[in-house]
Enzyme design. Sequence first.
Site, PDB file in Angstrom:
ATOM      1  N   GLY A 119      55.179   6.498  -3.784  1.00  0.00           N
ATOM      2  CA  GLY A 119      55.744   7.509  -2.470  1.00  0.00           C
ATOM      3  C   GLY A 119      55.423   6.682  -0.708  1.00  0.00           C
ATOM      4  O   GLY A 119      54.490   6.110  -0.302  1.00  0.00           O
ATOM      5  N   ASP A 140      51.596   0.006  -1.118  1.00  0.00           N
ATOM      6  CA  ASP A 140      51.570   1.080   0.457  1.00  0.00           C
ATOM      7  C   ASP A 140      51.570  -0.235   1.063  1.00  0.00           C
ATOM      8  O   ASP A 140      50.334   0.398   2.678  1.00  0.00           O
ATOM      9  CB  ASP A 140      50.038   1.757   0.676  1.00  0.00           C
ATOM     10  CG  ASP A 140      49.479   2.083  -0.634  1.00  0.00           C
ATOM     11  OD1 ASP A 140      50.502   3.312  -1.222  1.00  0.00           O
ATOM     12  OD2 ASP A 140      48.490   2.369  -1.601  1.00  0.00           O
ATOM     13  N   GLN A 159      54.850  -0.248  -5.738  1.00  0.00           N
ATOM     14  CA  GLN A 159      53.110  -0.748  -6.128  1.00  0.00           C
ATOM     15  C   GLN A 159      53.663  -1.766  -5.744  1.00  0.00           C
ATOM     16  O   GLN A 159      54.729  -2.958  -4.916  1.00  0.00           O
ATOM     17  CB  GLN A 159      53.308  -0.358  -7.082  1.00  0.00           C
ATOM     18  CG  GLN A 159      52.422   0.906  -7.606  1.00  0.00           C
ATOM     19  CD  GLN A 159      54.112   1.517  -8.229  1.00  0.00           C
ATOM     20  OE1 GLN A 159      54.680   1.339  -8.880  1.00  0.00           O
ATOM     21  NE2 GLN A 159      54.007   3.483  -7.954  1.00  0.00           N
TER      22      GLN A 159
HETATM   23  P1  IMP Z   1      49.184   4.956 -12.406  1.00  0.00           P
HETATM   24  O1  IMP Z   1      50.216   4.181 -12.096  1.00  0.00           O
HETATM   25  O2  IMP Z   1      48.797   5.926 -11.598  1.00  0.00           O
HETATM   26  O3  IMP Z   1      49.065   4.369 -13.456  1.00  0.00           O
HETATM   27  O4  IMP Z   1      47.641   3.680 -11.579  1.00  0.00           O
HETATM   28  C1  IMP Z   1      47.162   3.204 -11.792  1.00  0.00           C
HETATM   29  C2  IMP Z   1      47.027   1.908 -10.379  1.00  0.00           C
HETATM   30  O5  IMP Z   1      47.169   1.847  -9.895  1.00  0.00           O
HETATM   31  C3  IMP Z   1      45.948   2.666  -9.881  1.00  0.00           C
HETATM   32  O6  IMP Z   1      44.462   2.077  -9.231  1.00  0.00           O
HETATM   33  C4  IMP Z   1      46.586   3.262  -8.639  1.00  0.00           C
HETATM   34  O7  IMP Z   1      46.152   4.246  -7.691  1.00  0.00           O
HETATM   35  C5  IMP Z   1      47.425   2.318  -8.279  1.00  0.00           C
HETATM   36  N1  IMP Z   1      48.873   3.007  -7.536  1.00  0.00           N
HETATM   37  C6  IMP Z   1      49.613   3.127  -8.459  1.00  0.00           C
HETATM   38  N2  IMP Z   1      50.884   3.633  -7.538  1.00  0.00           N
HETATM   39  C7  IMP Z   1      50.628   3.424  -6.808  1.00  0.00           C
HETATM   40  C8  IMP Z   1      51.283   3.214  -5.691  1.00  0.00           C
HETATM   41  O8  IMP Z   1      52.542   3.644  -5.583  1.00  0.00           O
HETATM   42  N3  IMP Z   1      50.587   2.957  -4.230  1.00  0.00           N
HETATM   43  C9  IMP Z   1      48.903   1.957  -4.240  1.00  0.00           C
HETATM   44  N4  IMP Z   1      48.869   2.277  -5.469  1.00  0.00           N
HETATM   45  C10 IMP Z   1      49.440   2.664  -6.780  1.00  0.00           C
END
Ligand code: IMP
Length: 417
Positions: free
Chosen positions: A41, A14, A220
């Site tokens: 996103g 983000d 990410q």
């Molecule tokens: P996952 O990727 O859904 O398995 O989530 C694992 C960790 O990554 C969690 O702490 C999520 O909040 C973080 N995360 C996943 N995608 C994003 C993103 O696009 N922005 C910020 N944090 C993310």
Amino acid sequence: MNRADIIVGLQWGDEGKGKIVDNLAQKYDYVCRFAGGHNAGHTIVTDGKKYALHLIPSGVLNKDAINIVGNGVVLSPKDFIKELEQFDDIEGRIFISDKAHLILPYHAEIDQARERLKGDKAIGTTGKGIGPAYGDKITRVGHRVGELLNPQKLTKDIMSYFNINKPIFDAMGVQTPNESELLEELKGYNKELAKYIVDTTLMVWDALDSEKRVLLEGAQGTMLDIDHGTYPYVTSSTTISAGACSGLGIAPQQIGDVVGIAKAYCTRVGNGPFPSEDLGEDGNYLREKGGEYGTTTGRPRRCGWFDAVAMKHAVKLNGVSNIALMKLDVLDGMETIKVCVAYEIDGKEIDYVPYSLEGAKPIYKEFKGWKESKGVKEFNKLPQEAQDYILELEKLCGSKIGIISTSPDREDTIIRD
Ligand code: IMP
């Protein structure tokens, strides 16, 4: 032969990559995603129309660019199809690697069930099935996008996977479709997506060999990297620049510039250590002023100060050639601005990212705030305090800060040199 440039997030995601990728995408012939899934996103507003992008590379808004979803991505056909509906002229401008792995609805169910069962040890995932899909890939029981070309065979293979895992799925409360429901679902995906499925490795090689300009778009952030982030509170992919090579099939010598994106402060979503988090008024101020709520999940983001120790780590890991510092204007009006310059762990002061950041206390350097940077387009027009802040961050992080964003508008961007 041209080299491909990379854009990566340097914090916990983000960072505002959307604005920079959208901006840069206008100058590239190919824009390629190399990792992650629809957990990522961002929203892009162009000509008064708002687009929500999760899996589709940002080059989609440049009508002349080819967009590639690389083999390192995990792709949910259902969500991808929904995202495609925003565009009516996309055919021939987007391609998906046949080697990318599939996220199917049961992956999201497993993800959510695991989080529920973990209770206060939950990672705080997006619940989209990212971990289970990458888990299946690594344990070699996953299914690839190329298999969608034969839905009958894929149905049989997935049904046998369901049978093997039935006791675990039952214990976790995970629902799976029956054979005919699954076949219908997969035939639907085949109908919508077959025309986009190709060997993208060959496409990228051809593009580089024919001197095309290629941009590789990360998802990410570095501190969420599966190896180098705050494990286990990370995502399940290689988010750093090295992931661009394996996630698209590009050799390291073919990489050009690495632009790292960082916010002028810091945020994180989900659980896990965040040494410079501010749980007081300043954190709330940053959240409200910066609109720090997740685009994918709507969750409020945890907010805090710029962490120069983690940034130095990220600069090294990614080989950053240039930092784009985003949302400088969010700090406007703050009396004092802090930057984390070291951690205290078990009474010891360190200036590197250790094995675990659990329990790390921030040691701050304070800076005098400034009134207004919003909309400024030249570095020397910034308030002196803001210039001093940026010049000091460069020293602390060991990288040039060549791009500074002073509002969400495309034009409000300072390009130094
Ligand atoms: P996952 O990727 O859904 O398995 O989530 C694992 C960790 O990554 C969690 O702490 C999520 O909040 C973080 N995360 C996943 N995608 C994003 C993103 O696009 N922005 C910020 N944090 C993310």
